[in-house]
Design a protein around this motif. Sequence first.
Motif: not given
Lengths: 101, 327
Positions: B115-116, B290-291, B284-286, B124, B118, B294, B121
Amino acid sequence: MTTPGDSAAEIWPLWEVFVRSNRGLSHVHVGSLHAPDETLAVRNARDLYTRRSEGVSVWVVPAAAITTSDPDAKGAFFESPAGKNYRHASYYSKSEGVKHL
Amino acid sequence: MTSTITPDTSATAVISVEEQQFNDLIEADSRIEPRDWMPEGYRKSLVRQISQHAHSEIIGMQPESNWITRAPSLKRKAILIAKVQDEAGHGLYLYSAAQTLGATRDDMTDALIAGKARYSSIFNYPTPSWADMGSIGWLVDGAAICNQVPLCRASYGPYGRAMVRICKEESFHQRQGFEILLELMAGTEEQRQMAQDSVNRWYWPALMMFGPPDDDSPNSAQSMAWKIKRHSNDELRQRFVNMLVPQAAVLGVTLPDPDLHFNEETQQWDLGEIDWTEFHEVLAGRGPNNAQRLQRRRDAHEDGQWVREAAAAYARKQSERSEKAAS
């Protein structure tokens, strides 16, 4: 000299890929890939570089087996032809207008 | 100490011969190749951009592979498989290009699954309907092409060459997506509604793919000076919208921007305000997926461990065997 893309930290060696697009033409460099051995390198090269009938033949060469000229000696290494434009047909202008020459 | 015979070297002393050669090549619009000297910042910037781009292609396989088993016909299924396979290929071209800069595949993969690193976006967002396969092709791949065509002339040779191959293949992606929407729009009222709903969901995220507005894009100026990037984010976004408007008319869909209007003076389509809060949230992963994206990538990598080990063991065995035969 190390080959770009090849490093001890890579788990698989680097292969350069050449594709002949048609009979009668040369194999041309199209890119590179990493693969554990030559059999898988050739198969991966087919999947990666000929998905749209780009070739009738594929070569893979271990990148480590390629010897190249030193990029820093660019000028000196290739300077021999400089100033020798008499090696080109276009240098001979007196025959202009003469047919089939 | 005298200063009488000291030549004025102050202007040239700070720059090395290699750096001068590099600057000259950039100035002459020539290309930098892997063995050439390059500033550390140039190398870093390229590794960041190329690996992010590669990750985007690899993560980008997920929203579409979601529909492979449920494609409405065998033809559409075959097309979708070919497209997802292309994305994998694009990821590999780009990883190879990043590797010529000294980045290793393992490090890049680790950065992604930890998750480091990018990636775009856009991937997602979820794909709840079949029409989303159309919108992804038309809008997402369309925006990607707009971004990527100028990258074919990027100053770093291996990146530019990878982009040439990618752009050729992307145009199939865009057209098949347009065709999916066109067929839905020629269908039942429900199908038209599905297409419009999908365009409504993908339009704004697609515009965000060009990145933050120019006055909020910290890396842009340096990238343009190095000729990695050729046009600003806003310039490319504008170019994209200008192309979309007539295409939307052919499809018969509306673009979900009530403020979109033609500016007679500039001869461009002025667009409404983009919700940059959403962009930064997803980055920012939200974002909605996203989750999940990954996690799926991490699982695939871990599940593939035995394949990588078996391939390495086989290669080792083969080379031992051939060494034995040679001795």
